[in-house]
Design a protein around this motif. Structure first.
Motif, short mmCIF file in Angstrom:
data_model
loop_
_atom_site.label_atom_id
_atom_site.label_comp_id
_atom_site.label_asym_id
_atom_site.label_seq_id
_atom_site.Cartn_x
_atom_site.Cartn_y
_atom_site.Cartn_z
N GLU A 287 21.33 47.82 60.76
CA GLU A 287 22.55 48.44 60.24
C GLU A 287 22.80 48.02 58.80
OE1 GLU A 287 25.70 47.38 62.87
OE2 GLU A 287 25.32 49.08 64.22
N PHE A 288 23.37 48.95 58.05
CA PHE A 288 23.75 48.69 56.66
C PHE A 288 25.27 48.88 56.56
CE2 PHE A 288 24.52 49.90 52.24
CZ PHE A 288 23.75 48.97 51.55
N SER A 289 25.92 47.99 55.80
CA SER A 289 27.38 48.06 55.67
C SER A 289 27.77 48.14 54.21
CB SER A 289 28.01 46.81 56.30
OG SER A 289 29.42 46.82 56.11
N MET A 290 28.77 48.99 53.94
CA MET A 290 29.29 49.06 52.57
C MET A 290 30.78 49.40 52.62
SD MET A 290 27.72 52.68 51.23
CE MET A 290 28.13 54.24 52.03
N ASP A 291 31.48 49.03 51.56
CA ASP A 291 32.91 49.33 51.47
C ASP A 291 33.12 50.71 50.88
OD1 ASP A 291 33.73 46.95 52.55
OD2 ASP A 291 33.93 45.92 50.63
N TYR B 177 35.93 53.13 49.15
CA TYR B 177 37.23 53.15 48.49
C TYR B 177 37.75 54.58 48.47
CZ TYR B 177 36.15 48.43 46.90
OH TYR B 177 35.84 47.10 46.86
N GLY B 178 38.80 54.85 49.21
CA GLY B 178 39.39 56.17 49.27
C GLY B 178 40.73 56.19 48.58
N ASN B 179 41.73 56.81 49.21
CA ASN B 179 43.07 56.90 48.65
C ASN B 179 43.99 55.79 49.15
OD1 ASN B 179 42.44 59.29 47.23
ND2 ASN B 179 42.74 60.49 49.09
N GLU B 180 43.46 54.95 50.04
CA GLU B 180 44.29 53.88 50.61
C GLU B 180 44.34 52.68 49.67
OE1 GLU B 180 45.92 54.54 53.36
OE2 GLU B 180 44.93 56.50 53.51
N LEU B 181 45.24 51.75 49.97
CA LEU B 181 45.40 50.56 49.14
C LEU B 181 44.19 49.64 49.24
CD1 LEU B 181 47.24 48.92 47.25
CD2 LEU B 181 48.28 47.89 49.30
N TYR B 182 43.60 49.56 50.45
CA TYR B 182 42.44 48.70 50.69
C TYR B 182 41.23 49.54 51.08
CZ TYR B 182 45.71 44.78 50.67
OH TYR B 182 46.65 43.87 50.31
N LYS C 17 37.68 50.39 53.14
CA LYS C 17 37.32 50.32 54.56
C LYS C 17 35.82 50.13 54.69
CE LYS C 17 41.08 53.31 56.17
NZ LYS C 17 41.44 54.58 56.86
N PRO C 18 35.37 49.31 55.66
CA PRO C 18 33.92 49.13 55.83
C PRO C 18 33.29 50.34 56.51
CG PRO C 18 35.13 47.90 57.51
CD PRO C 18 36.17 48.48 56.58
N TYR C 19 32.12 50.74 56.04
CA TYR C 19 31.37 51.84 56.65
C TYR C 19 30.01 51.30 57.06
CZ TYR C 19 29.09 56.35 57.30
OH TYR C 19 28.41 57.41 57.83
N VAL C 20 29.69 51.41 58.33
CA VAL C 20 28.44 50.87 58.88
C VAL C 20 27.59 52.01 59.43
CG1 VAL C 20 27.42 49.30 60.57
CG2 VAL C 20 29.60 48.70 59.47
N PHE C 21 26.33 52.06 59.03
CA PHE C 21 25.43 53.08 59.56
C PHE C 21 24.01 52.53 59.61
CE2 PHE C 21 25.41 53.52 55.01
CZ PHE C 21 24.16 53.98 54.65
N LYS C 22 23.16 53.22 60.37
CA LYS C 22 21.77 52.80 60.56
C LYS C 22 20.95 53.16 59.33
CE LYS C 22 22.14 51.25 64.83
NZ LYS C 22 21.62 49.98 65.35
N TYR C 23 20.28 52.16 58.78
CA TYR C 23 19.55 52.36 57.53
C TYR C 23 18.30 51.47 57.52
CZ TYR C 23 18.60 52.33 52.47
OH TYR C 23 18.01 52.43 51.24
N PRO C 24 17.13 52.04 57.81
CA PRO C 24 15.90 51.23 57.80
C PRO C 24 15.34 51.05 56.40
CG PRO C 24 15.40 53.46 58.50
CD PRO C 24 16.88 53.42 58.23
N LYS C 25 15.29 49.84 55.93
CA LYS C 25 14.64 49.56 54.65
C LYS C 25 13.12 49.58 54.85
CE LYS C 25 18.49 46.97 52.65
NZ LYS C 25 18.92 45.73 51.96
N ALA C 26 12.39 49.53 53.75
CA ALA C 26 10.93 49.63 53.82
C ALA C 26 10.34 48.60 54.79
CB ALA C 26 10.33 49.44 52.43
N GLY C 27 9.54 49.07 55.73
CA GLY C 27 8.89 48.20 56.70
C GLY C 27 9.68 47.94 57.96
N GLU C 28 10.97 48.32 57.97
CA GLU C 28 11.79 48.12 59.17
C GLU C 28 11.59 49.27 60.16
OE1 GLU C 28 13.52 45.48 59.85
OE2 GLU C 28 13.24 44.48 57.93
#
Length: 422
Positions: free
Chosen positions: A218-222, A224-229, A231-242
């Motif tokens: 899994e890969f996670s990134m923040d 930034y939308g219209n909210e004050l804080y 939100k984390p977004y997590v999705f499946k992301y195979p890097k090279a060799g994974e």
């Protein structure tokens, strides 16, 4: 007289200079003042003489307008957003052109994918209905126009348009674990497609690909939308060799509700890069090894029996394209780089090469299609030199080649359904 002309020309020049020096505002940019003109969502109609365009109007309405290929003039406004009470972002016609899917809301996921609010419009009665209360993915009409398939929460569904009944074809879809009917991030990005299902020509089966992502990191990134804080977004992301998602091909039969996995007989990791039905009901699947230097072209019958029709290999990689075109007898046209240049080939219904259509030390850079009436193939190539693109046609027998573009440079074309206009 000459003096007067000089004064007039000077006045015109000064006026044009003042116009050219007009200050550019942010409002001008976002209002589209400097937007290049184009044809939004062009769809050629079955009659071959007319086409549809989605137009955005100054009164903030959208219209789907009909135009004549011969004159270029608008002949009719087919749909107006003000009459429907919704925004028109895009549309999809049924094969018989009696119905239209209208996308009124679209939330982007990745480069090519989105969640869409979809309406079904009967073009004869002008009755409009909502496909689903939810935002769905990759909707498509069945060939007979009686049903619409789509993906919701990683499961494949279809709706009977006459009864309004919604049938769930799969129930094992889970976020970040298993996907049915649409591609994962890898396929969308690397193989450039999202809709991973196809209707059979008789509308009795749906073939689809499943993606088991349970072992993909899994890969996670923040975000930034219209909210004050953020939100984390997590999705499946195979890097090279994974590990990549484990894919499987399935067929769902509407009459019985039965789903069966197609046994491709492969033990190594592989990709299912494309699936297409032929007119005779056979399913074709293009399957690559992970190194992408071997492509197996499979045929699968209605009972799920699979066999390899032919194999292509390359020392570097085999390029996947959307240039597969089935003819009425089950034979097909196909582009390949197997002679070190990209050319068009004709194969028989069993997958045996019959004829190389184009030849030479140049590439076919775009395949536009085949006209069954004239039995001619239309394409773009580098025959005028590697930096140029010309538009050509050639017969199915690889004879009587014609150059359609008149100037040397970069030429491209969009053809009408019956190839009488471009």
């Amino acid at each position: 007289m000459i003096k007067n002309c000089m004064i007039l020309l000077a006045f015109v020049f000064i006026s044009q200079s003042l116009t050219a020096q007009k200050n550019i505002t942010v409002e001008d940019i976002y209002r589209g003042e400097f937007r290049t003109q184009g044809l939004q969502s062009l769809a050629s109609l079955n009659n071959g003489t007319e086409y549809l365009i989605l137009n955005y109007n100054r009164d903030r309405t959208q219209t789907i307008d009909k135009y004549s290929y011969k004159t270029g003039e608008k002949t009719e406004t087919l749909v107006n957003s003000s009459d429907l009470g919704i925004t028109i972002r895009d549309y999809i016609l049924s094969d018989d052109e009696s119905q239209m899917m209208i996308i009124s809301e679209s939330n982007q996921i990745f480069r090519r994918s989105s969640y869409d609010k979809v309406h079904i419009l009967d073009l004869k009665t002008k009755k409009i209905t909502l496909l689903s209360d939810d935002l769905v993915r990759s909707p498509s009409f069945s060939p007979d126009g009686t049903k619409v398939a789509y993906v919701f929460e990683n499961n494949l569904y279809y709706k009977d348009l006459a009864s309004g009944a919604v049938i769930q074809a799969t129930n094992d879809g889970v976020n970040n674990a298993l996907i049915n009917g649409v591609t994962d991030w890898v396929y969308e990005e690397e193989f450039a497609f999202v809709k991973a299902y196809e209707w059979s020509p008789n509308s009795e089966q749906i073939a689809f690909i499943s993606f088991d992502e349970s072992e993909v990191p899994e890969f996670s990134m923040d975000v930034y939308g219209n909210e004050l804080y953020q939100k984390p977004y997590v999705f499946k992301y195979p890097k090279a060799g994974e590990k990549n998602a484990v894919v499987a091909l399935h067929q769902f039969t509407l009459s019985t509700g039965a789903r069966q996995e197609v046994a491709l007989g492969r033990n190594e990791e592989f990709y299912i890069a494309r699936i297409n039905y032929s007119p005779n009901g056979k399913l074709a699947a293009q399957v690559l090894n992970r190194h992408q230097d071997v492509l197996d072209f499979y045929y699968i019958d209605a009972n799920g029996k699979a066999s390899i029709a032919f194999t292509e290999k390359d020392t570097a990689y085999v390029d996947v394209t959307d240039d597969l075109t089935f003819l009425e007898d089950g034979s097909f046209l196909w582009t390949s780089e197997k002679d070190n240049w990209r050319h068009i080939y004709l194969y028989d219904a069993n997958g045996k090469e019959k004829r190389q259509i184009t030849k030479g030390n140049w590439d076919v850079t775009s395949y536009y299609g085949y006209d069954k009436k004239s039995k001619r193939i239309y394409y773009q190539s580098t025959e005028d030199g590697s930096i140029n693109r010309g538009v050509y046609s050639i017969s199915l027998k690889a004879k009587k080649k014609k150059k359609l573009s008149s100037q040397t440079g970069t030429n491209s074309a969009s053809f009408s359904k019956n190839f009488t206009y471009y």
